[in-house]
Design a protein around this motif. Sequence first.
Motif, PDB file in Angstrom:
ATOM      1  N   LEU A 177       0.838  -1.200   0.000  1.00 57.56           N
ATOM      2  CA  LEU A 177       0.000   0.000   0.000  1.00 57.56           C
ATOM      3  C   LEU A 177       0.874   1.252   0.000  1.00 57.56           C
ATOM      4  O   LEU A 177       1.919   1.304   0.660  1.00 57.56           O
ATOM      5  N   ALA A 178       0.445   2.249  -0.750  1.00 60.96           N
ATOM      6  CA  ALA A 178       1.185   3.506  -0.820  1.00 60.96           C
ATOM      7  C   ALA A 178       1.019   4.270   0.493  1.00 60.96           C
ATOM      8  O   ALA A 178      -0.079   4.341   1.053  1.00 60.96           O
ATOM      9  N   MET A 179       2.115   4.841   0.973  1.00 63.36           N
ATOM     10  CA  MET A 179       2.079   5.656   2.184  1.00 63.36           C
ATOM     11  C   MET A 179       2.200   7.118   1.775  1.00 63.36           C
ATOM     12  O   MET A 179       3.211   7.522   1.195  1.00 63.36           O
ATOM     13  N   ASN A 180       1.178   7.882   2.080  1.00 60.77           N
ATOM     14  CA  ASN A 180       1.164   9.284   1.674  1.00 60.77           C
ATOM     15  C   ASN A 180       1.565  10.189   2.841  1.00 60.77           C
ATOM     16  O   ASN A 180       1.942   9.726   3.915  1.00 60.77           O
ATOM     17  N   VAL A 181       1.452  11.499   2.623  1.00 60.38           N
ATOM     18  CA  VAL A 181       1.867  12.452   3.644  1.00 60.38           C
ATOM     19  C   VAL A 181       1.036  12.306   4.917  1.00 60.38           C
ATOM     20  O   VAL A 181       1.548  12.476   6.032  1.00 60.38           O
ATOM     21  N   ASN A 182      -0.245  11.944   4.776  1.00 61.12           N
ATOM     22  CA  ASN A 182      -1.090  11.750   5.958  1.00 61.12           C
ATOM     23  C   ASN A 182      -0.648  10.536   6.765  1.00 61.12           C
ATOM     24  O   ASN A 182      -0.719  10.535   8.002  1.00 61.12           O
ATOM     25  N   THR A 183      -0.192   9.494   6.072  1.00 63.80           N
ATOM     26  CA  THR A 183       0.302   8.298   6.757  1.00 63.80           C
ATOM     27  C   THR A 183       1.482   8.640   7.651  1.00 63.80           C
ATOM     28  O   THR A 183       1.502   8.331   8.854  1.00 63.80           O
ATOM     29  N   TYR A 184       2.478   9.289   7.057  1.00 63.22           N
ATOM     30  CA  TYR A 184       3.686   9.617   7.813  1.00 63.22           C
ATOM     31  C   TYR A 184       3.406  10.658   8.903  1.00 63.22           C
ATOM     32  O   TYR A 184       3.950  10.566  10.008  1.00 63.22           O
ATOM     33  N   THR A 185       2.563  11.623   8.591  1.00 60.68           N
ATOM     34  CA  THR A 185       2.267  12.657   9.585  1.00 60.68           C
ATOM     35  C   THR A 185       1.601  12.049  10.813  1.00 60.68           C
ATOM     36  O   THR A 185       1.953  12.380  11.956  1.00 60.68           O
ATOM     37  N   SER A 186       0.650  11.137  10.607  1.00 62.72           N
ATOM     38  CA  SER A 186      -0.019  10.483  11.733  1.00 62.72           C
ATOM     39  C   SER A 186       0.963   9.637  12.531  1.00 62.72           C
ATOM     40  O   SER A 186       0.923   9.616  13.765  1.00 62.72           O
ATOM     41  N   ALA A 187       1.877   8.954  11.835  1.00 64.91           N
ATOM     42  CA  ALA A 187       2.854   8.114  12.526  1.00 64.91           C
ATOM     43  C   ALA A 187       3.848   8.964  13.318  1.00 64.91           C
ATOM     44  O   ALA A 187       4.197   8.633  14.460  1.00 64.91           O
ATOM     45  N   ILE A 188       4.303  10.067  12.740  1.00 60.43           N
ATOM     46  CA  ILE A 188       5.226  10.960  13.449  1.00 60.43           C
ATOM     47  C   ILE A 188       4.555  11.531  14.682  1.00 60.43           C
ATOM     48  O   ILE A 188       5.155  11.605  15.763  1.00 60.43           O
ATOM     49  N   LEU A 202      11.241   8.879  11.052  1.00 54.10           N
ATOM     50  CA  LEU A 202      10.174   8.752  10.056  1.00 54.10           C
ATOM     51  C   LEU A 202      10.143   9.952   9.124  1.00 54.10           C
ATOM     52  O   LEU A 202       9.827   9.826   7.939  1.00 54.10           O
ATOM     53  N   LEU A 203      10.455  11.131   9.665  1.00 54.24           N
ATOM     54  CA  LEU A 203      10.511  12.318   8.809  1.00 54.24           C
ATOM     55  C   LEU A 203      11.592  12.161   7.749  1.00 54.24           C
ATOM     56  O   LEU A 203      11.379  12.483   6.565  1.00 54.24           O
ATOM     57  N   ARG A 204      12.758  11.655   8.161  1.00 56.24           N
ATOM     58  CA  ARG A 204      13.833  11.432   7.189  1.00 56.24           C
ATOM     59  C   ARG A 204      13.438  10.353   6.180  1.00 56.24           C
ATOM     60  O   ARG A 204      13.730  10.458   4.982  1.00 56.24           O
ATOM     61  N   GLU A 205      12.763   9.314   6.674  1.00 53.68           N
ATOM     62  CA  GLU A 205      12.363   8.219   5.791  1.00 53.68           C
ATOM     63  C   GLU A 205      11.405   8.691   4.708  1.00 53.68           C
ATOM     64  O   GLU A 205      11.557   8.332   3.533  1.00 53.68           O
ATOM     65  N   MET A 206      10.421   9.502   5.086  1.00 48.48           N
ATOM     66  CA  MET A 206       9.432   9.933   4.094  1.00 48.48           C
ATOM     67  C   MET A 206      10.081  10.816   3.040  1.00 48.48           C
ATOM     68  O   MET A 206       9.708  10.767   1.863  1.00 48.48           O
ATOM     69  N   GLN A 207      11.078  11.605   3.438  1.00 54.71           N
ATOM     70  CA  GLN A 207      11.763  12.443   2.459  1.00 54.71           C
ATOM     71  C   GLN A 207      12.579  11.592   1.498  1.00 54.71           C
ATOM     72  O   GLN A 207      12.652  11.879   0.297  1.00 54.71           O
ATOM     73  N   ILE A 208      13.193  10.519   2.011  1.00 48.90           N
ATOM     74  CA  ILE A 208      13.941   9.593   1.150  1.00 48.90           C
ATOM     75  C   ILE A 208      13.001   8.902   0.175  1.00 48.90           C
ATOM     76  O   ILE A 208      13.348   8.678  -0.998  1.00 48.90           O
ATOM     77  N   GLU A 209      11.792   8.584   0.653  1.00 46.17           N
ATOM     78  CA  GLU A 209      10.803   7.902  -0.186  1.00 46.17           C
ATOM     79  C   GLU A 209      10.126   8.839  -1.176  1.00 46.17           C
ATOM     80  O   GLU A 209       9.305   8.410  -1.990  1.00 46.17           O
ATOM     81  N   GLY A 210      10.459  10.121  -1.114  1.00 47.81           N
ATOM     82  CA  GLY A 210       9.886  11.073  -2.060  1.00 47.81           C
ATOM     83  C   GLY A 210       8.535  11.616  -1.666  1.00 47.81           C
ATOM     84  O   GLY A 210       7.836  12.212  -2.496  1.00 47.81           O
ATOM     85  N   VAL A 211       8.149  11.418  -0.403  1.00 47.54           N
ATOM     86  CA  VAL A 211       6.875  11.974   0.093  1.00 47.54           C
ATOM     87  C   VAL A 211       7.177  13.326   0.734  1.00 47.54           C
ATOM     88  O   VAL A 211       7.944  13.397   1.702  1.00 47.54           O
ATOM     89  N   LYS A 212       6.614  14.382   0.203  1.00 40.41           N
ATOM     90  CA  LYS A 212       6.942  15.723   0.675  1.00 40.41           C
ATOM     91  C   LYS A 212       6.163  16.052   1.942  1.00 40.41           C
ATOM     92  O   LYS A 212       4.931  16.016   1.946  1.00 40.41           O
ATOM     93  N   PRO A 213       6.840  16.380   3.034  1.00 41.01           N
ATOM     94  CA  PRO A 213       6.133  16.751   4.269  1.00 41.01           C
ATOM     95  C   PRO A 213       5.487  18.127   4.132  1.00 41.01           C
ATOM     96  O   PRO A 213       5.983  18.992   3.411  1.00 41.01           O
ATOM     97  N   ASN A 214       4.381  18.328   4.840  1.00 35.77           N
ATOM     98  CA  ASN A 214       3.729  19.625   4.858  1.00 35.77           C
ATOM     99  C   ASN A 214       3.909  20.282   6.226  1.00 35.77           C
ATOM    100  O   ASN A 214       4.643  19.771   7.080  1.00 35.77           O
ATOM    101  N   ALA A 215       3.249  21.390   6.438  1.00 36.92           N
ATOM    102  CA  ALA A 215       3.404  22.122   7.695  1.00 36.92           C
ATOM    103  C   ALA A 215       2.958  21.286   8.888  1.00 36.92           C
ATOM    104  O   ALA A 215       3.549  21.356   9.970  1.00 36.92           O
ATOM    105  N   VAL A 216       1.911  20.479   8.710  1.00 31.73           N
ATOM    106  CA  VAL A 216       1.418  19.632   9.799  1.00 31.73           C
ATOM    107  C   VAL A 216       2.463  18.573  10.155  1.00 31.73           C
ATOM    108  O   VAL A 216       2.671  18.261  11.331  1.00 31.73           O
ATOM    109  N   THR A 217       3.127  18.034   9.142  1.00 27.89           N
ATOM    110  CA  THR A 217       4.178  17.045   9.381  1.00 27.89           C
ATOM    111  C   THR A 217       5.317  17.645  10.193  1.00 27.89           C
ATOM    112  O   THR A 217       5.789  17.057  11.181  1.00 27.89           O
ATOM    113  N   PHE A 218       5.768  18.826   9.773  1.00 28.19           N
ATOM    114  CA  PHE A 218       6.864  19.486  10.489  1.00 28.19           C
ATOM    115  C   PHE A 218       6.451  19.850  11.915  1.00 28.19           C
ATOM    116  O   PHE A 218       7.267  19.769  12.844  1.00 28.19           O
ATOM    117  N   SER A 219       5.207  20.230  12.089  1.00 33.31           N
ATOM    118  CA  SER A 219       4.734  20.555  13.431  1.00 33.31           C
ATOM    119  C   SER A 219       4.797  19.335  14.341  1.00 33.31           C
ATOM    120  O   SER A 219       5.196  19.433  15.505  1.00 33.31           O
TER     121      SER A 219
END
Length: 426
Positions: A177-188, A202-219
């Motif tokens: 299954l594809a993991m999107n920005v919401n997946t990683y943000t919820s996990a972080i 997980l933040l580093r992992e999502m960037q390596i996987e090419g999933v761009k974090p948003n403001a909610v992710t960084f928060s």
Amino acid sequence: KRTNTKTYGSLMAAYASTGAYEESLALMDEMEMSDAKLNSRILNLALEACVNAKQVLVALNTLMEARNKGQEFDDISYQICLRGCRMEGPSFLNTAEELLRQMEGEPFGITTRAYNMYLGLLVEVDPERALGLFENMSDIALKPDTYSYNTAINACGRSGRWEKAIEFLKSMKSDGLAMNVNTYTSAISACSQEAPDEALGLLREMQIEGVKPNAVTFSAALKACTSKRDWASALGLLADMSVAEVPKDLVVYTQALEAVKASGMDELALELYQEANRHIQEKSKNGGELPGFKHFRAKNIDLRQRNWKTTWKNLQSIQVEPEGRFTERFSRPAEYISVDEVSKVDNVMKPANTDEILASLANSGMVNILPSSDKEEDIENLDAEWDELENVDVGDNEWETVDPMSIPEIASRLRKESETKDNGES
């Protein structure tokens, strides 16, 4: 010329996109009296119009009427109503459960998408139960999708089960299954308090996987920095946001400030606050101001004396505008108001320690009209400094035309000029 179902459908789609629910229902009545076929697509568009207009009860009633009249409806009809229940929140949980029971008795049965809507609502009320139902989806012949996992990971965060969140991420990978920005943000977010290193990983992992974090992710990642008391990583994340051109909002600045404060870096926290304040001023000049910045000031109003709760409560008692501005009486925002100006306001209930409040704000960098100081000064010294500033001769025109952000610099320059004259120098 007779109007056919396709023409009605085009008009209904326009009503649905704009939330014109009354017009859409009237069009359905017109179709019933014509030869046009009232199919499930027409019904779903009418339900969409109701939900988009936040008329969820009307949507539910429309669906029940269609059932009673024997009109066409399908699983999408229920999904739309469940989405409306999700929008309304926990008060519609029982209604959502009833809709699922009705779907179970229909030929199409309960679908994964409809079940996801229900789980998303249940998470807000009982995350543990939501986790249990998610793990038992196979019992009702449902296969979880990305949205299902995102909801379950969100439930992990709400129930403090970060290990389960990591487990769900591994399951998603094994299921393809594809993991999107919401997946990683919820996990972080789920890991940010109990496992901050996992969160930052997980933040580093999502960037390596090419999933761009948003403001909610960084928060969420900044919250992990707060748990670690790692101010350096917090500032690094702010720098990463600038490089990635991710806009910094109120929540980001607040969480970053909390991380710096938790590390005991009070002076650095003050600098960060001033950066946020400049950011807000720039937003204002560009035609807008970040919503809720008043709350940001409230949370961090006095970094040095650490009495922001009392200070903000007292400050509110002397403000006459809900947004913290004396808009009818002063041209400057409330944070630039002097003690003297406050004393001139009529019919305002001011606490006895108004001078102390504003002096406290000055010490935290809130009242920019006072000269800034890096020293830890008590209230008496601040009052003396204010009295000295009041004695400086300033032309009325200069005060009227100056930008508030430059007032401290002008006050400092005028004081130096006054001291130079006193020494007999040119």
